[in-house]
Motif scaffolding. Structure first.
Motif, PDB file in Angstrom:
ATOM      1  N   GLY A  79       0.844  -1.195   0.000  1.00 45.06           N
ATOM      2  CA  GLY A  79       0.000   0.000   0.000  1.00 45.06           C
ATOM      3  C   GLY A  79       0.872   1.234   0.000  1.00 45.06           C
ATOM      4  N   LYS A 131      -9.867   5.475  10.456  1.00 40.08           N
ATOM      5  CA  LYS A 131      -8.728   4.554  10.497  1.00 40.08           C
ATOM      6  C   LYS A 131      -9.028   3.288   9.699  1.00 40.08           C
ATOM      7  CE  LYS A 131      -7.078   5.989  15.092  1.00 40.08           C
ATOM      8  NZ  LYS A 131      -6.931   5.574  16.508  1.00 40.08           N
ATOM      9  N   GLU A 132     -10.217   2.744   9.927  1.00 43.76           N
ATOM     10  CA  GLU A 132     -10.597   1.520   9.221  1.00 43.76           C
ATOM     11  C   GLU A 132     -10.747   1.782   7.723  1.00 43.76           C
ATOM     12  OE1 GLU A 132     -10.430  -1.134  10.706  1.00 43.76           O
ATOM     13  OE2 GLU A 132     -10.913  -0.842  12.821  1.00 43.76           O
ATOM     14  N   THR A 135      -7.472   1.584   5.669  1.00 40.71           N
ATOM     15  CA  THR A 135      -7.057   0.199   5.427  1.00 40.71           C
ATOM     16  C   THR A 135      -7.865  -0.431   4.298  1.00 40.71           C
ATOM     17  OG1 THR A 135      -6.414  -0.074   7.747  1.00 40.71           O
ATOM     18  CG2 THR A 135      -6.766  -2.077   6.477  1.00 40.71           C
ATOM     19  N   ILE A 138      -7.015   1.128   0.823  1.00 39.60           N
ATOM     20  CA  ILE A 138      -5.735   0.613   0.334  1.00 39.60           C
ATOM     21  C   ILE A 138      -5.918  -0.814  -0.178  1.00 39.60           C
ATOM     22  CG2 ILE A 138      -3.417  -0.117   1.037  1.00 39.60           C
ATOM     23  CD1 ILE A 138      -3.376   2.262   2.965  1.00 39.60           C
ATOM     24  N   GLY A 139      -6.765  -1.577   0.497  1.00 41.29           N
ATOM     25  CA  GLY A 139      -7.035  -2.946   0.070  1.00 41.29           C
ATOM     26  C   GLY A 139      -7.618  -3.002  -1.331  1.00 41.29           C
ATOM     27  N   GLU A 256      -1.208   4.327   9.913  1.00 38.21           N
ATOM     28  CA  GLU A 256      -1.216   2.879   9.678  1.00 38.21           C
ATOM     29  C   GLU A 256      -0.422   2.144  10.748  1.00 38.21           C
ATOM     30  OE1 GLU A 256      -0.209  -0.370   6.144  1.00 38.21           O
ATOM     31  OE2 GLU A 256      -0.177   1.781   5.705  1.00 38.21           O
ATOM     32  N   LEU A 260      -1.564  -0.721  13.489  1.00 39.50           N
ATOM     33  CA  LEU A 260      -0.985  -2.062  13.433  1.00 39.50           C
ATOM     34  C   LEU A 260      -0.321  -2.450  14.754  1.00 39.50           C
ATOM     35  CD1 LEU A 260       0.514  -1.931   9.833  1.00 39.50           C
ATOM     36  CD2 LEU A 260      -1.197  -3.567  10.632  1.00 39.50           C
ATOM     37  N   VAL A 300       1.402  -6.730   9.073  1.00 38.28           N
ATOM     38  CA  VAL A 300       0.272  -7.517   9.565  1.00 38.28           C
ATOM     39  C   VAL A 300       0.658  -8.986   9.692  1.00 38.28           C
ATOM     40  CG1 VAL A 300      -0.671  -7.971   7.262  1.00 38.28           C
ATOM     41  CG2 VAL A 300      -2.207  -7.938   9.228  1.00 38.28           C
ATOM     42  N   MET A 352      -7.870  -7.098   3.630  1.00 40.29           N
ATOM     43  CA  MET A 352      -7.977  -5.759   4.217  1.00 40.29           C
ATOM     44  C   MET A 352      -9.407  -5.240   4.176  1.00 40.29           C
ATOM     45  SD  MET A 352      -4.423  -4.203   2.647  1.00 40.29           S
ATOM     46  CE  MET A 352      -4.390  -2.631   3.492  1.00 40.29           C
ATOM     47  N   ASN A 355     -12.169  -5.259   7.298  1.00 41.32           N
ATOM     48  CA  ASN A 355     -12.304  -4.219   8.335  1.00 41.32           C
ATOM     49  C   ASN A 355     -13.579  -3.396   8.190  1.00 41.32           C
ATOM     50  OD1 ASN A 355      -9.735  -5.117   8.920  1.00 41.32           O
ATOM     51  ND2 ASN A 355      -8.926  -3.099   9.312  1.00 41.32           N
TER      52      ASN A 355
END
Length: 428
Positions: A79, A131-132, A135, A138-139, A256, A260, A300, A352, A355
């Motif tokens: 990412g 925040k979620e 992620t 980016i996924g 990020e 993590l 991760v 990802m 989430n």
């Protein structure tokens, strides 16, 4: 060993730590070829990118292992490497040397944050929904990149995107490889991602998608890598966009890693606040720019080592040493085709997306900005731009609807930074 890592205090043994370190390595070694392939799209020579990834991972694992004594792996982040290549270099028009300078600046900002109370302020200011969303966004971007690299998805004059030539060797290999990857992952086969790359690479060779040339286990020539190591360019230092992009990258990296590290400490049932882990991560990001790669993250895949019984930094140090040993196998690593890397990108991207269950849809002032981040990161092909829109809209909605007190004051400042970046880049 006991005095350094406090094995008994952490309820572990030397054998467990060594085993967990090896399992961690097998789980995450795929990053060597995946990261180098993405860096190559930015103009960094493939072999130099491989060496940079190995040395950065070695350094990152050692520093966090000794400094924080936690089994967290620091490797170039998926990412973030996409942001480095596709957002900063290809879309932003910067050279990879200038992008490395931005990584260095990001590391400096990270170090200042990690070694001061600012880290706690940032952590408490960002709502979980945003925040979620980062992620998840980016996924989706990783999934898009994976399909694009395989030729399964291509650009289209009428619909922006369309299905590509599914009969091409690259597409066929990727489709079969993806099925194999998912099955191995679901069955929790040890070293599933590495095994997937091996099988898919052999398949690609068999159907003529890639060729095998002379392979030997020898030390690689460092001449090409010396053209990357320390090659930071400050030619754009007088350009405000250079600094705003660096700040945007820093915010992505910091957010990020905070998330993590928090997650890994929960797995470890650790009572520590993760401050030392965050400090080690900041130093590692700083070093990434010098070594010649995109920023590192608290991977991760660290969960694999933790699940295997790793409880101290010894696990991470073992993984780091194995990374360094990988430098002997560069000729083998270089024959891995893009079609073997794409299934990994797609799988990680899909994982990802899980989430999204943590985003509450009941309150649109929370979910709407988050959903925009999720959609706009892949649509704009820019993590920073996708984040910016959500981070600006979130406090704005709260303020206009009389809920301004629900927003942390620091988030207003972050929103102003993102908005200023937009104005400078797209208005002036």
């Amino acid at each position: 060993m006991e005095r350094l890592f406090k094995l008994q205090q952490h309820g572990t043994t030397l054998a467990k730590e060594l085993s967990a370190g090896f399992i961690s390595y097998i789980t995450v070694v795929y990053i060597i070829i995946v990261n180098a392939t993405i860096l190559a799209a930015a103009g960094i020579p493939l072999e130099a990118g491989i060496i940079a990834t190995i040395l950065t991972s070695f350094f990152g694992c050692l520093i966090i292992g000794f400094w924080s004594n936690t089994p967290i792996l620091l490797i170039p982040g998926m990412g973030l490497n996409a942001m480095f290549t596709y957002t900063i270099v290809q879309s932003g028009g910067f050279t990879w040397q200038e992008a490395l300078a931005m990584v260095f600046v990001t590391g400096l900002i990270f170090v200042v944050i990690a070694f001061t109370p600012v880290a706690n302020v940032i952590t408490s200011s960002i709502p979980n929904s945003l925040k979620e969303a980062i992620t998840i966004g980016i996924g989706i971007l990783l999934i898009l990149i994976g399909f694009d690299n395989a030729g399964i998805i291509t650009d289209s004059e009428h619909t922006l995107l369309a299905i590509g030539n599914l009969s091409s060797p690259g597409a066929v290999t990727t489709i079969i490889g993806l099925i194999i990857t998912v099955i191995l992952f679901i069955k929790n086969v040890p070293g599933n991602l590495l095994l997937s790359i091996l099988i898919t690479s052999l398949l690609s060779i068999w159907i003529g998608g890639s060729k095998v040339e002379g392979i030997s286990l020898t030390m690689p020539s460092l001449q090409e890598y010396l053209g990357v190591f320390g090659q930071l360019s400050w030619a754009q230092a007088g350009n405000i966009v250079f600094w705003l992009t660096s700040i945007s990258l820093a915010m992505v990296v910091v957010f990020e890693n905070i998330g993590l590290i928090h997650g890994h400490n929960k797995m470890l049932k650790s009572t520590e606040d993760g401050k030392k882990s965050l400090q080690a991560t900041g130093i590692s990001v700083l070093a990434s720019g010098i070594f010649g790669t995109s920023p590192t993250v608290a991977s991760v895949e660290s969960a694999a080592g933790i699940t295997a019984g790793g409880r101290t930094g010894l696990t991470t140090i073992v993984t780091g040493i194995l990374f360094l040993a990988s430098i002997l196998f560069i000729p083998v690593i270089k024959i891995v085709p893009a079609s073997a890397v794409s299934p990994i990108l797609i799988l990680i991207g899909v994982l990802m997306l899980q989430n999204i269950v943590h985003i509450s849809m009941d309150d649109l002032t929370e979910s709407f900005p988050a959903l925009l981040i999720i959609v706009l990161i892949p649509l704009t092909y820019s993590i920073a731009d996708g984040m910016a829109i959500g981070f600006v809209l979130y406090p704005l909605l709260k303020l206009l609807l009389g809920k301004g007190k629900e927003v942390h004051p620091a988030l207003y400042f972050i929103a102003i930074l993102f908005f200023s970046n937009f104005v400078i880049q797209y208005v002036f």
